[in-house]
Write a protein that holds these residues in place. Structure first.
Motif, mmCIF file in Angstrom:
data_model
loop_
_atom_site.group_PDB
_atom_site.id
_atom_site.type_symbol
_atom_site.label_atom_id
_atom_site.label_comp_id
_atom_site.label_asym_id
_atom_site.label_seq_id
_atom_site.Cartn_x
_atom_site.Cartn_y
_atom_site.Cartn_z
ATOM 1 N N TRP A 24 0.770 -1.236 0.000
ATOM 2 C CA TRP A 24 0.000 0.000 0.000
ATOM 3 C C TRP A 24 0.814 1.306 0.000
ATOM 4 O O TRP A 24 0.394 2.272 -0.650
ATOM 5 N N ALA A 81 -11.663 3.328 -2.749
ATOM 6 C CA ALA A 81 -11.399 2.300 -1.745
ATOM 7 C C ALA A 81 -12.692 1.638 -1.258
ATOM 8 O O ALA A 81 -12.754 0.411 -1.094
ATOM 9 N N TYR A 130 -6.555 -5.539 0.986
ATOM 10 C CA TYR A 130 -6.121 -4.616 2.049
ATOM 11 C C TYR A 130 -5.145 -3.578 1.500
ATOM 12 O O TYR A 130 -5.306 -2.381 1.730
ATOM 13 N N LYS A 171 -6.949 -1.046 -0.896
ATOM 14 C CA LYS A 171 -7.763 -0.054 -0.205
ATOM 15 C C LYS A 171 -6.902 0.947 0.561
ATOM 16 O O LYS A 171 -7.133 2.165 0.508
ATOM 17 N N MET A 172 -5.920 0.432 1.278
ATOM 18 C CA MET A 172 -5.055 1.323 2.060
ATOM 19 C C MET A 172 -4.237 2.240 1.139
ATOM 20 O O MET A 172 -3.976 3.397 1.479
ATOM 21 N N GLU A 212 -6.728 -6.245 9.816
ATOM 22 C CA GLU A 212 -6.625 -5.361 8.658
ATOM 23 C C GLU A 212 -7.824 -4.439 8.562
ATOM 24 O O GLU A 212 -7.689 -3.254 8.231
ATOM 25 N N ASN A 213 -9.009 -4.965 8.858
ATOM 26 C CA ASN A 213 -10.225 -4.169 8.778
ATOM 27 C C ASN A 213 -10.216 -3.037 9.804
ATOM 28 O O ASN A 213 -10.639 -1.910 9.515
ATOM 29 N N LYS A 263 -7.480 -1.552 11.046
ATOM 30 C CA LYS A 263 -6.512 -0.562 10.559
ATOM 31 C C LYS A 263 -7.118 0.288 9.448
ATOM 32 O O LYS A 263 -6.948 1.512 9.428
ATOM 33 N N TYR A 264 -7.827 -0.366 8.545
ATOM 34 C CA TYR A 264 -8.456 0.343 7.431
ATOM 35 C C TYR A 264 -9.501 1.329 7.942
ATOM 36 O O TYR A 264 -9.541 2.500 7.500
ATOM 37 N N GLN A 265 -10.337 0.925 8.898
ATOM 38 C CA GLN A 265 -11.394 1.792 9.416
ATOM 39 C C GLN A 265 -10.807 2.992 10.163
ATOM 40 O O GLN A 265 -11.297 4.124 10.022
#
Length: 546
Positions: free
Chosen positions: A45, A91, A274, A277-278, A519-520, A522-524
């Motif tokens: 990413w 994303a 992941y 998106k990131m 991962e979810n 961190k993404y949020q």
């Protein structure tokens, strides 16, 4: 020359280093077309985000957008905020479907959702936007910068030297792109992102010092309206007021950041969902920062050069550099500017090469091997580069680079914008409706471009309501017509079995392409942080403070 020997040496060293890096990365030759154009789906990413940003932040911004800020203020950087929001959309709504469909190019979505003829139209539109709006524009801007710095624009054979500059930049960026493909482009973009952001920050710092501090620069007013040049919110009837920015600029943003091949290609190079998106969110952070490092120096230049006639609009950023930056740092900042320009050339070449290879050549030569696709893709890229070199000098006929770019983007985007959104979120959308929506969008877009830009139609343009003489207001009108076309034909026309099956393709099963729990989270967190950051920047540069 506007620069001394030390600064020239730094720029030359940078050119040699970045080309050397690209060649070193490409020492392991790609084995096939997909590995060459999608980096073997192995990118992480930080590199994806940096490359998305470096692809977007190029001559259009450092030359064109800073030049626009020179005349209308920080609102020129509003396109950066719109772009950051659109990277969030990429994303949140687009990447998972693109990866689920295993696309090689973004127009391939239109074939899987609608038909081959829709893909062909979108591929052609993408090619026109990248060739005319990215590569040719970057070569034009690069040549403008080089000739200005070297003093060539004041010589008798200035026109010939301008062409020489175009070819020098094209050959420099094309060398490592042709050898290493997308992987070389992405890694070089990562380095170039660091250099150009550092250069922009240094320029803003020294520009503020030259004017006497923060209080002095925040007093600047727009010449025509008397409003603060530091406000992102302008009246609805302003050329870049809140209404055209939320309509026309938003259409451009979604089309450019969520469907254009040169951006989607980077997301598709990710190792998993992941990192894709990131990477898009990281690009959004960098885009928001770019408001300060690109548009803000243009406003500072407007106040430093009060008599704006002494500085050409598209030379505002470079003129500020050569007037306020100390020796050594000037060379570094100019290297960052040239880095942005080269990044746009290399990204556009790679994107166009993949479009022509997968969307056209692979269909003509259906049994072509990966090695054949790689070979022919490189040949296509060489031809494209030469064509763009020949086009670039003619952009000088427009009054400013960003006006040229908006004229190209505004009227190619509406049809694609409508068909992609309806393809994702409207299950009743049919192939026939999508095809005619794209055709209507292209015809109306071409007509609108001619109406607003050709001198022969100036009388008709002047007869239009003032609101629709703005390209950012005329573009949403075309969008509304395209929406009516899409909905009308989808509802009134007959729905085929193929339409029903293709509508199901964009529904990716819940268990496919999901992130782990960690991962979810961190993404949020990253998403929430980015939204707060964007809102804070918009509030800071608003009538609340200005």
């Amino acid at each position: 020359m506007k620069i001394n020997a030390l600064d020239s040496s730094i720029i030359l060293l940078y050119f040699v280093a970045i080309i050397g890096l690209g060649i070193w990365i490409s020492r392991r030759q790609a084995k096939g077309g997909r590995e060459f154009f999608l980096a073997g789906n192995s990118m992480r990413w930080p590199f994806i985000g940096a490359s998305l940003f470096a692809t977007n932040i190029s001559s259009q911004q450092f030359v064109g957008q800073a030049g626009l800020a020179f005349t209308v203020g920080i609102i020129a950087g509003g396109f950066q905020i719109i772009g950051a929001v659109c990277f969030i959309f990429l994303a949140a709504f687009f990447i998972r479907i693109y990866m689920g469909l295993k696309l090689a190019t973004s127009p391939e979505f239109f074939e899987k959702r609608y038909s081959g003829r829709c893909r062909t139209i979108v591929s052609f539109i993408n090619l026109m936007m990248i060739i005319l709006g990215n590569i040719a524009a970057a070569l034009y801007a690069g040549a403008l910068v080089l000739t200005h710095l070297l003093g060539w624009d004041q010589m008798e054979n200035a026109n010939l030297l301008y062409w020489v500059s175009v070819f020098l930049i094209g050959i420099a960026a094309g060398t490592y792109t042709l050898m290493g493909g997308l992987k070389a482009v992405i890694y070089c973009d990562f380095v170039q992102m660091i250099v150009l952001m550092l250069g922009g920050a240094l320029l803003l710092f020294f520009g503020i010092q030259e004017l006497g501090g923060i209080d002095a620069i925040f007093a600047s007013k727009e010449a025509t309206t008397g409003e603060s040049m530091w406000s992102l919110v302008r009246p609805w009837n302003h050329s870049f007021g809140w209404l055209p920015m939320l309509t026309g600029a938003f259409v451009l943003g979604v089309h450019g950041h969520c469907t254009d091949q040169d951006y989607v290609q980077r997301a598709l190079s990710a190792g998993n969902i992941y990192h894709a998106k990131m990477g898009a969110l990281f690009a959004g952070v960098l885009k928001t920062l770019a408001l300060l490092f690109i548009a803000a120096p243009g406003v500072v230049a407007a106040q430093l050069f009060v008599d704006q006639d002494i500085v050409a609009r598209d030379n505002a950023y470079v003129s500020l550099l050569t007037n306020v930056m100390p020796t050594g740092l000037l060379g570094l900042c100019l290297a960052g500017l040239l880095a942005a320009i080269m990044s746009s050339v290399d990204s556009g070449l790679c994107a166009c090469g993949s479009l022509l290879t997968f969307d056209f050549f692979a269909k003509i030569k259906k049994n072509a091997t990966e090695k054949e696709l790689l070979k022919d893709g490189r040949i296509i890229m060489v031809v494209l580069l030469v064509v763009c070199m020949l086009i670039a000098p003619f952009i000088r006929n427009f009054k400013g680079l960003f006006d040229y770019l908006l004229a190209i983007w505004a009227f190619l985007a509406p049809g694609v914008f409508v068909t992609v959104l309806f393809g994702l979120f409207y299950k009743r959308a049919t192939e026939r409706a999508a095809y005619w929506t794209l055709v209507v969008g292209c015809v109306l877009g071409f007509a609108a471009f001619c109406l607003l830009n050709l001198p022969a139609l100036a009388d008709i343009k002047s007869a239009l309501p003032l609101h629709f003489q703005n390209k950012l207001n005329l573009s949403p009108l075309i969008v509304l017509i395209c929406i009516c076309t899409m909905v009308g034909i989808s509802r009134l026309g007959k729905k085929t079995e193929q339409d029903i099956e293709k509508a199901k393709l964009v529904t990716i099963p819940d268990g496919q392409f999901v992130m782990s729990e960690e991962e979810n989270k961190k993404y949020q967190r990253f998403l929430v942080g980015l939204l707060i950051f964007i809102a804070s920047v918009v509030a800071l540069f608003s009538p609340i403070f200005f």
